[in-house]
Design a protein around this motif. Sequence first.
Motif, PDB file in Angstrom:
ATOM      1  N   SER A  97       0.819  -1.208   0.000  1.00 47.86           N
ATOM      2  CA  SER A  97       0.000   0.000   0.000  1.00 47.86           C
ATOM      3  C   SER A  97       0.855   1.260   0.000  1.00 47.86           C
ATOM      4  O   SER A  97       2.001   1.250   0.457  1.00 47.86           O
ATOM      5  CB  SER A  97      -0.939   0.009   1.212  1.00 47.86           C
ATOM      6  OG  SER A  97      -0.207   0.086   2.409  1.00 47.86           O
ATOM      7  N   GLN A  99       0.658   5.639   0.720  1.00 51.49           N
ATOM      8  CA  GLN A  99      -0.126   6.653   1.412  1.00 51.49           C
ATOM      9  C   GLN A  99       0.292   8.038   0.973  1.00 51.49           C
ATOM     10  O   GLN A  99       1.491   8.324   0.866  1.00 51.49           O
ATOM     11  CB  GLN A  99       0.041   6.517   2.926  1.00 51.49           C
ATOM     12  CG  GLN A  99      -0.689   7.592   3.708  1.00 51.49           C
ATOM     13  CD  GLN A  99      -0.995   7.177   5.121  1.00 51.49           C
ATOM     14  OE1 GLN A  99      -1.270   6.011   5.398  1.00 51.49           O
ATOM     15  NE2 GLN A  99      -0.945   8.143   6.024  1.00 51.49           N
TER      16      GLN A  99
ATOM     17  N   LYS B  31      -8.701   2.300  -7.345  1.00 52.76           N
ATOM     18  CA  LYS B  31      -8.318   2.719  -5.995  1.00 52.76           C
ATOM     19  C   LYS B  31      -9.130   3.942  -5.570  1.00 52.76           C
ATOM     20  O   LYS B  31      -9.240   4.905  -6.328  1.00 52.76           O
ATOM     21  CB  LYS B  31      -6.825   3.058  -5.930  1.00 52.76           C
ATOM     22  CG  LYS B  31      -5.916   2.136  -6.726  1.00 52.76           C
ATOM     23  CD  LYS B  31      -6.090   0.675  -6.408  1.00 52.76           C
ATOM     24  CE  LYS B  31      -5.140  -0.181  -7.276  1.00 52.76           C
ATOM     25  NZ  LYS B  31      -5.476  -1.627  -7.184  1.00 52.76           N
ATOM     26  N   TYR B  33     -10.277   6.523  -1.951  1.00 53.03           N
ATOM     27  CA  TYR B  33      -9.787   6.970  -0.652  1.00 53.03           C
ATOM     28  C   TYR B  33     -10.787   7.932  -0.014  1.00 53.03           C
ATOM     29  O   TYR B  33     -11.495   8.652  -0.713  1.00 53.03           O
ATOM     30  CB  TYR B  33      -8.451   7.711  -0.823  1.00 53.03           C
ATOM     31  CG  TYR B  33      -7.447   7.010  -1.716  1.00 53.03           C
ATOM     32  CD1 TYR B  33      -7.502   7.164  -3.102  1.00 53.03           C
ATOM     33  CD2 TYR B  33      -6.451   6.200  -1.184  1.00 53.03           C
ATOM     34  CE1 TYR B  33      -6.598   6.520  -3.930  1.00 53.03           C
ATOM     35  CE2 TYR B  33      -5.540   5.559  -2.004  1.00 53.03           C
ATOM     36  CZ  TYR B  33      -5.622   5.722  -3.374  1.00 53.03           C
ATOM     37  OH  TYR B  33      -4.714   5.085  -4.196  1.00 53.03           O
ATOM     38  N   HIS B  47      -9.692   6.129   5.327  1.00 52.77           N
ATOM     39  CA  HIS B  47     -10.016   4.822   4.736  1.00 52.77           C
ATOM     40  C   HIS B  47      -9.505   4.767   3.304  1.00 52.77           C
ATOM     41  O   HIS B  47      -9.421   5.794   2.641  1.00 52.77           O
ATOM     42  CB  HIS B  47     -11.533   4.582   4.693  1.00 52.77           C
ATOM     43  CG  HIS B  47     -12.215   4.562   6.004  1.00 52.77           C
ATOM     44  ND1 HIS B  47     -12.150   3.495   6.878  1.00 52.77           N
ATOM     45  CD2 HIS B  47     -13.005   5.496   6.611  1.00 52.77           C
ATOM     46  CE1 HIS B  47     -12.864   3.768   7.950  1.00 52.77           C
ATOM     47  NE2 HIS B  47     -13.392   4.964   7.830  1.00 52.77           N
ATOM     48  N   TYR B  48      -9.196   3.534   2.828  1.00 56.33           N
ATOM     49  CA  TYR B  48      -8.905   3.372   1.424  1.00 56.33           C
ATOM     50  C   TYR B  48      -9.329   1.989   0.961  1.00 56.33           C
ATOM     51  O   TYR B  48      -9.530   1.074   1.773  1.00 56.33           O
ATOM     52  CB  TYR B  48      -7.426   3.646   1.105  1.00 56.33           C
ATOM     53  CG  TYR B  48      -6.423   2.706   1.721  1.00 56.33           C
ATOM     54  CD1 TYR B  48      -5.944   2.930   3.015  1.00 56.33           C
ATOM     55  CD2 TYR B  48      -5.910   1.632   1.007  1.00 56.33           C
ATOM     56  CE1 TYR B  48      -5.001   2.085   3.576  1.00 56.33           C
ATOM     57  CE2 TYR B  48      -4.965   0.784   1.567  1.00 56.33           C
ATOM     58  CZ  TYR B  48      -4.502   1.024   2.847  1.00 56.33           C
ATOM     59  OH  TYR B  48      -3.567   0.189   3.405  1.00 56.33           O
ATOM     60  N   SER B  49      -9.479   1.872  -0.355  1.00 61.01           N
ATOM     61  CA  SER B  49      -9.908   0.607  -0.954  1.00 61.01           C
ATOM     62  C   SER B  49      -9.158   0.408  -2.259  1.00 61.01           C
ATOM     63  O   SER B  49      -9.113   1.298  -3.098  1.00 61.01           O
ATOM     64  CB  SER B  49     -11.410   0.634  -1.225  1.00 61.01           C
ATOM     65  OG  SER B  49     -11.789  -0.456  -2.044  1.00 61.01           O
ATOM     66  N   TYR B  50      -8.568  -0.779  -2.418  1.00 55.00           N
ATOM     67  CA  TYR B  50      -7.832  -1.066  -3.649  1.00 55.00           C
ATOM     68  C   TYR B  50      -8.660  -1.893  -4.632  1.00 55.00           C
ATOM     69  O   TYR B  50      -8.149  -2.287  -5.669  1.00 55.00           O
ATOM     70  CB  TYR B  50      -6.516  -1.753  -3.325  1.00 55.00           C
ATOM     71  CG  TYR B  50      -5.434  -0.804  -2.844  1.00 55.00           C
ATOM     72  CD1 TYR B  50      -4.205  -1.279  -2.396  1.00 55.00           C
ATOM     73  CD2 TYR B  50      -5.626   0.567  -2.824  1.00 55.00           C
ATOM     74  CE1 TYR B  50      -3.206  -0.414  -1.969  1.00 55.00           C
ATOM     75  CE2 TYR B  50      -4.643   1.449  -2.400  1.00 55.00           C
ATOM     76  CZ  TYR B  50      -3.435   0.942  -1.973  1.00 55.00           C
ATOM     77  OH  TYR B  50      -2.452   1.796  -1.548  1.00 55.00           O
ATOM     78  N   SER B  54     -12.629  -4.821  -0.788  1.00 54.50           N
ATOM     79  CA  SER B  54     -11.357  -4.598  -0.102  1.00 54.50           C
ATOM     80  C   SER B  54     -11.363  -3.211   0.509  1.00 54.50           C
ATOM     81  O   SER B  54     -11.486  -2.215  -0.214  1.00 54.50           O
ATOM     82  CB  SER B  54     -10.204  -4.715  -1.098  1.00 54.50           C
ATOM     83  OG  SER B  54      -9.016  -4.142  -0.564  1.00 54.50           O
ATOM     84  N   THR B  55     -11.272  -3.104   1.843  1.00 58.11           N
ATOM     85  CA  THR B  55     -11.185  -1.807   2.516  1.00 58.11           C
ATOM     86  C   THR B  55     -10.160  -1.891   3.632  1.00 58.11           C
ATOM     87  O   THR B  55      -9.991  -2.953   4.259  1.00 58.11           O
ATOM     88  CB  THR B  55     -12.533  -1.359   3.108  1.00 58.11           C
ATOM     89  OG1 THR B  55     -12.958  -2.291   4.104  1.00 58.11           O
ATOM     90  CG2 THR B  55     -13.598  -1.234   2.031  1.00 58.11           C
ATOM     91  N   GLU B  56      -9.482  -0.766   3.863  1.00 56.70           N
ATOM     92  CA  GLU B  56      -8.460  -0.686   4.913  1.00 56.70           C
ATOM     93  C   GLU B  56      -8.599   0.643   5.629  1.00 56.70           C
ATOM     94  O   GLU B  56      -9.093   1.619   5.053  1.00 56.70           O
ATOM     95  CB  GLU B  56      -7.058  -0.786   4.311  1.00 56.70           C
ATOM     96  CG  GLU B  56      -6.774  -2.054   3.545  1.00 56.70           C
ATOM     97  CD  GLU B  56      -6.607  -3.273   4.440  1.00 56.70           C
ATOM     98  OE1 GLU B  56      -6.665  -4.401   3.910  1.00 56.70           O
ATOM     99  OE2 GLU B  56      -6.423  -3.090   5.662  1.00 56.70           O
ATOM    100  N   LYS B  57      -8.129   0.679   6.867  1.00 53.28           N
ATOM    101  CA  LYS B  57      -8.105   1.929   7.625  1.00 53.28           C
ATOM    102  C   LYS B  57      -6.828   2.695   7.332  1.00 53.28           C
ATOM    103  O   LYS B  57      -5.763   2.097   7.119  1.00 53.28           O
ATOM    104  CB  LYS B  57      -8.218   1.636   9.121  1.00 53.28           C
ATOM    105  CG  LYS B  57      -9.583   1.099   9.547  1.00 53.28           C
ATOM    106  CD  LYS B  57      -9.690   0.972  11.047  1.00 53.28           C
ATOM    107  CE  LYS B  57     -11.054   0.454  11.469  1.00 53.28           C
ATOM    108  NZ  LYS B  57     -12.125   1.440  11.147  1.00 53.28           N
TER     109      LYS B  57
END
Lengths: 112, 112
Positions: A97, A99, B31, B33, B47-50, B54-57
């Motif tokens: 990832s 940022q 992608k 965000y 937050h983001y998603s690829y 799929s999601t991430e903090k």
Amino acid sequence: GIQVEQSPPDLILQEGANSTLRCNFSDSVNNLQWFHQNPWGQLINLFYIPSGTKQNGRLSATTVATERYSLLYISSSQTTDSGVYFCAVNGYSGAGSYQLTFGKGTKLSVIP
Amino acid sequence: EADIYQTPRYLVIGTGKKITLECSQTMGHDKMYWYQQDPGMELHLIHYSYGVNSTEKGDLSSESTVSRIRTEHFPLTLESARPSHTSQYLCASSEYAGSEQFFGPGTRLTVL
């Protein structure tokens, strides 16, 4: 994480004057972006400039990645240039990832 | 025209309400965000998603949640809004991780 410092924090210019905004970053980065945030809060992309020099009208930008800084030049400033200019760097943050880390911005006021 | 859309642009609500901020893009990007920006401050990734499902903090802790059921749609939800959630929320997208990000117009949220 990567630290991004912008200077100056505030800048007041007479219309027609030139200015240079600086962005320093603490580590190697994948790319760098300059944005202009208008009074309505929208972020406008100015430059995507991981290295080298680019020009777009009265604006130009230079990034020296090896020395970890970027400069944004505004020539013949106009009142519509007022707003906040952000520098943001994109670095690898692990596990595949990346940022985007923002500086605190330079608030530019151009007066007639 | 390829673009990023956010609705609503402005929202004023009372404490305890559930809200969903909408973000959609016609850029064809995988992608996406979400960033939070307090007045006069820099943006922080929450937050983001690829990709779909799929999601991430991000780095900034947030009580909000996100979902990614369709490629072009990335909504953010607050189950119970509080005054501390008052901020601007900006959605962004990029073609691939680490490439240039493009931003929507933002949603200004005020929780009374």
